[in-house]
Scaffold this motif. Structure first.
Motif, mmCIF file in Angstrom:
data_model
loop_
_atom_site.group_PDB
_atom_site.id
_atom_site.type_symbol
_atom_site.label_atom_id
_atom_site.label_comp_id
_atom_site.label_asym_id
_atom_site.label_seq_id
_atom_site.Cartn_x
_atom_site.Cartn_y
_atom_site.Cartn_z
ATOM 1 N N LYS A 80 -18.103 -90.551 71.209
ATOM 2 C CA LYS A 80 -17.478 -89.906 72.365
ATOM 3 C C LYS A 80 -16.195 -90.612 72.781
ATOM 4 C CE LYS A 80 -20.495 -86.735 72.647
ATOM 5 N NZ LYS A 80 -20.142 -85.420 72.167
ATOM 6 N N SER A 81 -16.250 -91.938 72.980
ATOM 7 C CA SER A 81 -15.052 -92.668 73.393
ATOM 8 C C SER A 81 -15.235 -94.163 73.167
ATOM 9 C CB SER A 81 -14.728 -92.390 74.862
ATOM 10 O OG SER A 81 -15.737 -92.909 75.695
ATOM 11 N N ILE A 82 -14.099 -94.861 73.219
ATOM 12 C CA ILE A 82 -14.083 -96.312 73.092
ATOM 13 C C ILE A 82 -12.831 -96.822 73.795
ATOM 14 C CG2 ILE A 82 -12.919 -96.244 70.849
ATOM 15 C CD1 ILE A 82 -14.568 -98.695 70.025
ATOM 16 N N ASP A 83 -12.965 -97.936 74.507
ATOM 17 C CA ASP A 83 -11.813 -98.579 75.145
ATOM 18 C C ASP A 83 -11.255 -99.622 74.178
ATOM 19 O OD1 ASP A 83 -12.414 -97.082 77.358
ATOM 20 O OD2 ASP A 83 -13.165 -98.758 78.554
ATOM 21 N N VAL A 84 -9.951 -99.556 73.934
ATOM 22 C CA VAL A 84 -9.301 -100.452 72.978
ATOM 23 C C VAL A 84 -8.060 -101.049 73.616
ATOM 24 C CG1 VAL A 84 -8.165 -100.586 70.726
ATOM 25 C CG2 VAL A 84 -10.103 -99.059 71.041
ATOM 26 N N SER A 85 -7.843 -102.335 73.383
ATOM 27 C CA SER A 85 -6.592 -102.964 73.806
ATOM 28 C C SER A 85 -6.131 -103.922 72.715
ATOM 29 C CB SER A 85 -6.759 -103.694 75.140
ATOM 30 O OG SER A 85 -7.719 -104.709 75.025
ATOM 31 N N PHE A 86 -4.832 -103.993 72.533
ATOM 32 C CA PHE A 86 -4.218 -104.849 71.517
ATOM 33 C C PHE A 86 -3.310 -105.859 72.187
ATOM 34 C CE2 PHE A 86 -5.106 -100.922 69.218
ATOM 35 C CZ PHE A 86 -5.679 -101.394 68.051
ATOM 36 N N ALA A 87 -3.099 -107.015 71.513
ATOM 37 C CA ALA A 87 -2.215 -108.049 72.040
ATOM 38 C C ALA A 87 -0.757 -107.780 71.677
ATOM 39 C CB ALA A 87 -2.631 -109.416 71.512
ATOM 40 N N ALA A 88 -0.506 -106.979 70.646
ATOM 41 C CA ALA A 88 0.867 -106.712 70.208
ATOM 42 C C ALA A 88 1.141 -105.216 70.238
ATOM 43 C CB ALA A 88 1.085 -107.246 68.801
ATOM 44 N N LEU A 89 2.383 -104.839 70.477
ATOM 45 C CA LEU A 89 2.759 -103.421 70.565
ATOM 46 C C LEU A 89 2.757 -102.715 69.218
ATOM 47 C CD1 LEU A 89 5.593 -103.618 73.229
ATOM 48 C CD2 LEU A 89 3.221 -102.896 73.531
ATOM 49 N N ASP A 90 2.837 -103.460 68.108
ATOM 50 C CA ASP A 90 2.845 -102.836 66.783
ATOM 51 C C ASP A 90 1.486 -102.938 66.093
ATOM 52 O OD1 ASP A 90 2.874 -105.543 66.395
ATOM 53 O OD2 ASP A 90 4.376 -105.518 64.802
ATOM 54 N N GLU A 128 -21.019 -91.500 52.977
ATOM 55 C CA GLU A 128 -19.746 -90.841 52.677
ATOM 56 C C GLU A 128 -18.853 -90.904 53.913
ATOM 57 O OE1 GLU A 128 -22.237 -87.481 54.449
ATOM 58 O OE2 GLU A 128 -22.569 -89.336 53.341
ATOM 59 N N VAL A 129 -17.539 -90.984 53.685
ATOM 60 C CA VAL A 129 -16.596 -91.023 54.797
ATOM 61 C C VAL A 129 -16.520 -89.635 55.424
ATOM 62 C CG1 VAL A 129 -14.194 -91.379 55.484
ATOM 63 C CG2 VAL A 129 -15.250 -92.906 53.819
ATOM 64 N N LEU A 130 -16.819 -89.545 56.719
ATOM 65 C CA LEU A 130 -16.722 -88.284 57.450
ATOM 66 C C LEU A 130 -15.383 -88.161 58.163
ATOM 67 C CD1 LEU A 130 -20.250 -88.109 59.151
ATOM 68 C CD2 LEU A 130 -19.494 -86.950 57.063
ATOM 69 N N PHE A 131 -14.969 -89.245 58.822
ATOM 70 C CA PHE A 131 -13.735 -89.249 59.605
ATOM 71 C C PHE A 131 -13.095 -90.626 59.465
ATOM 72 C CE2 PHE A 131 -17.137 -86.979 61.871
ATOM 73 C CZ PHE A 131 -16.643 -85.691 61.849
ATOM 74 N N SER A 132 -11.791 -90.658 59.558
ATOM 75 C CA SER A 132 -11.075 -91.929 59.566
ATOM 76 C C SER A 132 -9.810 -91.748 60.391
ATOM 77 C CB SER A 132 -10.742 -92.369 58.143
ATOM 78 O OG SER A 132 -10.196 -93.666 58.159
ATOM 79 N N SER A 133 -9.476 -92.774 61.148
ATOM 80 C CA SER A 133 -8.304 -92.688 62.005
ATOM 81 C C SER A 133 -7.699 -94.072 62.189
ATOM 82 C CB SER A 133 -8.696 -92.106 63.361
ATOM 83 O OG SER A 133 -7.591 -92.045 64.219
ATOM 84 N N VAL A 134 -6.386 -94.145 62.133
ATOM 85 C CA VAL A 134 -5.690 -95.376 62.483
ATOM 86 C C VAL A 134 -5.483 -95.338 63.985
ATOM 87 C CG1 VAL A 134 -3.558 -96.690 62.226
ATOM 88 C CG2 VAL A 134 -4.572 -95.552 60.237
ATOM 89 N N ILE A 135 -5.920 -96.386 64.654
ATOM 90 C CA ILE A 135 -5.756 -96.454 66.103
ATOM 91 C C ILE A 135 -4.811 -97.590 66.449
ATOM 92 C CG2 ILE A 135 -7.908 -95.338 66.730
ATOM 93 C CD1 ILE A 135 -9.151 -98.053 67.096
ATOM 94 N N GLY A 136 -3.982 -97.361 67.399
ATOM 95 C CA GLY A 136 -3.032 -98.369 67.835
ATOM 96 C C GLY A 136 -1.641 -97.786 67.791
ATOM 97 N N PRO A 137 -0.772 -98.288 68.537
ATOM 98 C CA PRO A 137 -0.957 -99.364 69.499
ATOM 99 C C PRO A 137 -1.472 -98.870 70.847
ATOM 100 C CG PRO A 137 1.346 -98.769 69.411
ATOM 101 C CD PRO A 137 0.625 -97.884 68.439
ATOM 102 N N ASN A 138 -2.264 -97.808 70.837
ATOM 103 C CA ASN A 138 -2.814 -97.259 72.085
ATOM 104 C C ASN A 138 -3.581 -98.319 72.864
ATOM 105 O OD1 ASN A 138 -1.857 -94.790 71.298
ATOM 106 N ND2 ASN A 138 -3.803 -94.055 70.531
ATOM 107 N N VAL A 139 -3.449 -98.260 74.133
ATOM 108 C CA VAL A 139 -4.202 -99.139 75.016
ATOM 109 C C VAL A 139 -4.940 -98.245 76.004
ATOM 110 C CG1 VAL A 139 -4.042 -100.950 76.755
ATOM 111 C CG2 VAL A 139 -2.513 -100.985 74.791
ATOM 112 N N GLY A 140 -6.220 -98.448 76.127
ATOM 113 C CA GLY A 140 -6.997 -97.657 77.062
ATOM 114 C C GLY A 140 -8.141 -96.952 76.371
ATOM 115 N N THR A 141 -8.622 -95.886 76.979
ATOM 116 C CA THR A 141 -9.763 -95.151 76.456
ATOM 117 C C THR A 141 -9.310 -94.131 75.423
ATOM 118 O OG1 THR A 141 -10.927 -95.406 78.555
ATOM 119 C CG2 THR A 141 -11.708 -93.680 77.079
ATOM 120 N N LEU A 142 -9.910 -94.200 74.247
ATOM 121 C CA LEU A 142 -9.670 -93.218 73.188
ATOM 122 C C LEU A 142 -10.869 -92.283 73.153
ATOM 123 C CD1 LEU A 142 -8.410 -95.655 70.400
ATOM 124 C CD2 LEU A 142 -7.020 -94.251 71.932
#
Length: 178
Positions: A87-97, A110-124
């Motif tokens: 449903k959701s996850i809160d993520v924060s990174f130390a760097a903008l890139d 088997e891989v169902l879904f894959s996503s690159v996350i970042g540099p988003n900060v907050g709830t995904l």
């Protein structure tokens, strides 16, 4: 009297087959230092760091992942009731890139879904990430913290069968009463 007992039994079957609420791992038990710990379990969500260490730096109550070369760069999440929806996850990174990869696996790995996350900060938030048996988060760049992982159980086919049997039994009991 028997009809009342049968109706009560049917109603219990029907209500026991309804879907459960979402489960949340707040990582409240994670300390602010590196801990040799094979798993961390909270609200049915099992967190397994592939490096074998749980780390809450810079603050306790969050799961911290460093890039390759540091302990805890990859972590798996599973759900003790079985299949789940993310449903959701809160993520924060130390760097903008910064960036990480979130991958969801099915029952047969088997891989169902894959996503690159970042540099988003907050709830995904995630919509449609269902029927997951394992979720892997791989941090590939900067310091990353994770909090408030929200998973919801996916009802198994047996649950729907049980609910259908309950409805049929209620219908039969009502017809018999007439």
């Amino acid at each position: 009297m028997k009809l009342l007992q049968l109706s009560s039994w049917c109603a219990a079957m029907l209500f026991s087959a309804t879907a459960a609420q979402a489960n949340i791992s707040t990582f409240s038990g994670v300390t602010s230092m590196i801990v040799d710990q094979a798993t961390y379990v909270e609200d049915g969500i099992v967190t397994t760091p592939l490096a074998g260490k749980i780390w809450g730096w810079p603050v306790a109550g969050q799961l911290h992942l460093d890039a390759v070369g540091y302990a805890g760069n990859s972590v798996d999440f599973t759900f003790t009731p079985g299949l789940f929806s993310l449903k959701s996850i809160d993520v924060s990174f130390a760097a903008l890139d910064a960036a990480s990869t979130l991958t969801a696996y099915g029952r047969s790995n088997e891989v169902l879904f894959s996503s690159v996350i970042g540099p988003n900060v907050g709830t995904l938030s995630f919509n449609g990430w269902n029927n997951i048996s394992r979720l892997n988060l791989l941090n590939t760049s900067s310091h990353m913290s994770v909090d408030n992982l929200v998973l919801a159980p996916v009802p198994e086919p047996e649950t729907y069968a049980l609910m259908g049997m309950g409805l049929l039994a209620l219908f039969a009991a009502r017809r018999r009463q007439r």
